[in-house]
Design a protein around this motif. Structure first.
Motif, PDB file in Angstrom:
ATOM      1  N   GLY A  85       0.735  -1.389  -0.013  1.00  0.00           N
ATOM      2  CA  GLY A  85      -0.212   0.127   0.068  1.00  0.00           C
ATOM      3  C   GLY A  85       0.890   1.154  -0.060  1.00  0.00           C
ATOM      4  N   ILE A  86       2.091   1.250   0.221  1.00  0.00           N
ATOM      5  CA  ILE A  86       2.889   2.462   0.587  1.00  0.00           C
ATOM      6  C   ILE A  86       4.296   2.035  -0.314  1.00  0.00           C
ATOM      7  N   ALA A  87       4.722   2.791  -1.324  1.00  0.00           N
ATOM      8  CA  ALA A  87       6.061   2.782  -2.031  1.00  0.00           C
ATOM      9  C   ALA A  87       7.069   3.348  -1.204  1.00  0.00           C
ATOM     10  N   ARG A  88       7.518   2.573  -0.148  1.00  0.00           N
ATOM     11  CA  ARG A  88       8.963   3.146   0.506  1.00  0.00           C
ATOM     12  C   ARG A  88      10.290   2.817  -0.423  1.00  0.00           C
ATOM     13  N   PRO A  89      10.905   3.792  -0.787  1.00  0.00           N
ATOM     14  CA  PRO A  89      12.052   3.792  -1.804  1.00  0.00           C
ATOM     15  C   PRO A  89      13.068   2.520  -1.166  1.00  0.00           C
ATOM     16  N   GLY A  90      13.494   2.469   0.101  1.00  0.00           N
ATOM     17  CA  GLY A  90      14.300   1.498   0.591  1.00  0.00           C
ATOM     18  C   GLY A  90      13.808   0.124   0.644  1.00  0.00           C
ATOM     19  N   VAL A  91      12.286   0.105   0.766  1.00  0.00           N
ATOM     20  CA  VAL A  91      11.729  -1.368   0.478  1.00  0.00           C
ATOM     21  C   VAL A  91      11.973  -1.683  -1.061  1.00  0.00           C
ATOM     22  N   ILE A  92      11.720  -0.819  -1.919  1.00  0.00           N
ATOM     23  CA  ILE A  92      11.857  -0.999  -3.285  1.00  0.00           C
ATOM     24  C   ILE A  92      13.167  -1.598  -3.481  1.00  0.00           C
ATOM     25  N   ARG A  93      14.149  -0.926  -2.962  1.00  0.00           N
ATOM     26  CA  ARG A  93      15.598  -1.125  -2.981  1.00  0.00           C
ATOM     27  C   ARG A  93      15.862  -2.872  -2.801  1.00  0.00           C
ATOM     28  N   ARG A  94      15.175  -2.939  -1.712  1.00  0.00           N
ATOM     29  CA  ARG A  94      15.318  -4.426  -1.038  1.00  0.00           C
ATOM     30  C   ARG A  94      14.712  -5.321  -1.842  1.00  0.00           C
ATOM     31  N   ALA A  95      13.502  -5.080  -2.501  1.00  0.00           N
ATOM     32  CA  ALA A  95      12.995  -6.019  -3.398  1.00  0.00           C
ATOM     33  C   ALA A  95      13.764  -6.298  -4.652  1.00  0.00           C
ATOM     34  N   LEU A  96      14.401  -5.174  -4.996  1.00  0.00           N
ATOM     35  CA  LEU A  96      15.336  -5.337  -6.243  1.00  0.00           C
ATOM     36  C   LEU A  96      16.394  -6.248  -5.964  1.00  0.00           C
ATOM     37  N   SER A  97      17.022  -5.964  -4.682  1.00  0.00           N
ATOM     38  CA  SER A  97      17.962  -6.840  -4.319  1.00  0.00           C
ATOM     39  C   SER A  97      18.038  -8.269  -4.101  1.00  0.00           C
ATOM     40  N   VAL A  98      16.801  -8.662  -3.621  1.00  0.00           N
ATOM     41  CA  VAL A  98      16.294 -10.148  -3.498  1.00  0.00           C
ATOM     42  C   VAL A  98      15.805 -10.884  -4.574  1.00  0.00           C
ATOM     43  N   ARG A  99      15.688 -10.109  -5.896  1.00  0.00           N
ATOM     44  CA  ARG A  99      15.380 -10.415  -6.848  1.00  0.00           C
ATOM     45  C   ARG A  99      13.768 -10.936  -7.235  1.00  0.00           C
ATOM     46  N   VAL A 100      13.001  -9.905  -6.560  1.00  0.00           N
ATOM     47  CA  VAL A 100      11.285 -10.118  -6.434  1.00  0.00           C
ATOM     48  C   VAL A 100      11.241  -9.813  -8.065  1.00  0.00           C
ATOM     49  N   ALA A 101      10.264 -10.643  -8.725  1.00  0.00           N
ATOM     50  CA  ALA A 101      10.028 -10.448 -10.116  1.00  0.00           C
ATOM     51  C   ALA A 101       8.954  -9.194 -10.267  1.00  0.00           C
ATOM     52  N   GLY A 102       7.984  -9.101  -9.444  1.00  0.00           N
ATOM     53  CA  GLY A 102       7.209  -7.829  -9.703  1.00  0.00           C
ATOM     54  C   GLY A 102       6.994  -7.128  -8.427  1.00  0.00           C
ATOM     55  N   PHE A 103       6.620  -5.834  -8.543  1.00  0.00           N
ATOM     56  CA  PHE A 103       6.346  -5.093  -7.309  1.00  0.00           C
ATOM     57  C   PHE A 103       5.216  -4.157  -7.816  1.00  0.00           C
ATOM     58  N   LEU A 104       4.184  -4.247  -6.949  1.00  0.00           N
ATOM     59  CA  LEU A 104       2.798  -3.377  -7.352  1.00  0.00           C
ATOM     60  C   LEU A 104       2.090  -2.698  -6.345  1.00  0.00           C
ATOM     61  N   LEU A 105       1.927  -1.538  -6.490  1.00  0.00           N
ATOM     62  CA  LEU A 105       1.015  -0.765  -5.583  1.00  0.00           C
ATOM     63  C   LEU A 105      -0.493  -1.251  -5.428  1.00  0.00           C
ATOM     64  N   LYS A 106      -1.060  -1.336  -4.528  1.00  0.00           N
ATOM     65  CA  LYS A 106      -2.579  -1.849  -4.095  1.00  0.00           C
ATOM     66  C   LYS A 106      -3.205  -0.847  -4.792  1.00  0.00           C
ATOM     67  N   THR A 107      -2.896   0.405  -5.095  1.00  0.00           N
ATOM     68  CA  THR A 107      -3.788   1.395  -5.841  1.00  0.00           C
ATOM     69  C   THR A 107      -3.744   1.111  -7.489  1.00  0.00           C
ATOM     70  N   THR A 108      -2.832   0.200  -7.814  1.00  0.00           N
ATOM     71  CA  THR A 108      -2.781  -0.032  -9.053  1.00  0.00           C
ATOM     72  C   THR A 108      -3.990  -0.642  -9.591  1.00  0.00           C
ATOM     73  N   PRO A 109      -4.732  -0.273 -10.806  1.00  0.00           N
ATOM     74  CA  PRO A 109      -5.684  -0.724 -11.598  1.00  0.00           C
ATOM     75  C   PRO A 109      -5.899  -2.133 -11.315  1.00  0.00           C
ATOM     76  N   PRO A 110      -6.987  -2.974 -11.027  1.00  0.00           N
ATOM     77  CA  PRO A 110      -6.994  -4.429 -10.929  1.00  0.00           C
ATOM     78  C   PRO A 110      -6.689  -5.172 -12.139  1.00  0.00           C
ATOM     79  N   GLU A 111      -6.668  -4.602 -13.288  1.00  0.00           N
ATOM     80  CA  GLU A 111      -6.315  -5.502 -14.551  1.00  0.00           C
ATOM     81  C   GLU A 111      -4.831  -5.639 -14.605  1.00  0.00           C
ATOM     82  N   ARG A 112      -4.131  -4.813 -13.866  1.00  0.00           N
ATOM     83  CA  ARG A 112      -2.452  -4.871 -13.809  1.00  0.00           C
ATOM     84  C   ARG A 112      -2.292  -6.255 -13.090  1.00  0.00           C
ATOM     85  N   LEU A 113      -2.906  -6.656 -12.150  1.00  0.00           N
ATOM     86  CA  LEU A 113      -2.404  -7.743 -11.614  1.00  0.00           C
ATOM     87  C   LEU A 113      -2.342  -9.110 -12.136  1.00  0.00           C
ATOM     88  N   PRO A 114      -3.345  -9.540 -12.720  1.00  0.00           N
ATOM     89  CA  PRO A 114      -3.299 -10.668 -13.923  1.00  0.00           C
ATOM     90  C   PRO A 114      -2.235 -10.434 -14.824  1.00  0.00           C
TER      91      PRO A 114
END
Length: 204
Positions: A85-114
């Motif tokens: 729900g919150i895009a904290r820059p440090g969290v995104i950096r950590r996500a990139l470092s652990v090779r998460v394949a996707g990172f979406l905000l919960k405010t993203t339009p629903p069709e973006r999830l599938p």
């Protein structure tokens, strides 16, 4: 064509149900597991062998990025998408470092999830460009793992004596860690240090 198998990990029942309903409407997807705690993800994944795991960043039990790391170690074939729900820059950096394949905000339009599930399953990495750029505006986390643990306890309202008991350290050692944290973050006090580290995403 075989349907993509998706595991959902979200601790709020209504949101988890809505996500499951959204994905189940797709002809090429099937929700094979749905859990409400981070520590249940890996056992469930071992049993149902999903292609993609959609994980809430702040899920109860174990935080989403820790879960993603464990899942990658246990089942490398499973790709992970983190929802937050919150895009904290440090969290995104950590996500990139652990090779998460996707990172979406919960405010993203629903069709973006599938769409994202399909894309990461095909080997692509989907992270909003603006989020990725913002991640580099924040420097590397200056805190050691132990300092991060201590500060997380402070954020939860624990006193030094309680933190010492939880981490099996002396109260003096905890106070030394807190002094170090305040200095490293150029904070006014430990409360300010919690604010700085939280906004940067350095404590989950």
């Amino acid at each position: 064509m075989r349907a993509l198998k998706v595991l959902l990990a979200e601790d709020q029942d209504m949101i988890r149900g809505a996500l499951a309903a959204l994905l189940e409407t797709e002809h090429d997807m099937r929700v094979v597991a749905s859990v409400d705690r981070g520590d249940l993800v890996v056992p469930a994944a071992r049993e149902c062998l999903p292609d993609v795991a959609v994980i809430d960043l702040d899920i109860a039990g174990v935080d989403g990025l820790t879960v993603a790391t464990r899942l990658q170690d246990t089942l490398p074939s499973c790709r992970t998408v983190i929802l937050t729900g919150i895009a904290r820059p440090g969290v995104i950096r950590r996500a990139l470092s652990v090779r998460v394949a996707g990172f979406l905000l919960k405010t993203t339009p629903p069709e973006r999830l599938p769409e994202t599930v399909r894309e990461v399953a095909s080997g692509r990495r989907i992270i909003d460009p603006q989020l990725a750029l913002s991640a580099w505006d924040v420097g590397d986390n200056p805190l050691s793992e132990r300092e991060g643990q201590v500060l997380k306890h402070v954020a939860q309202g624990a006193e030094p004596s309680e933190i010492a008991a939880a981490l099996q350290l002396s109260v003096g050692t905890i106070r030394n860690y807190l002094t170090s944290v305040v200095v490293k973050l150029n904070a006014r006090n430990k409360v300010d240090a919690v604010r700085i580290a939280t906004e940067a995403g350095w404590i989950p």
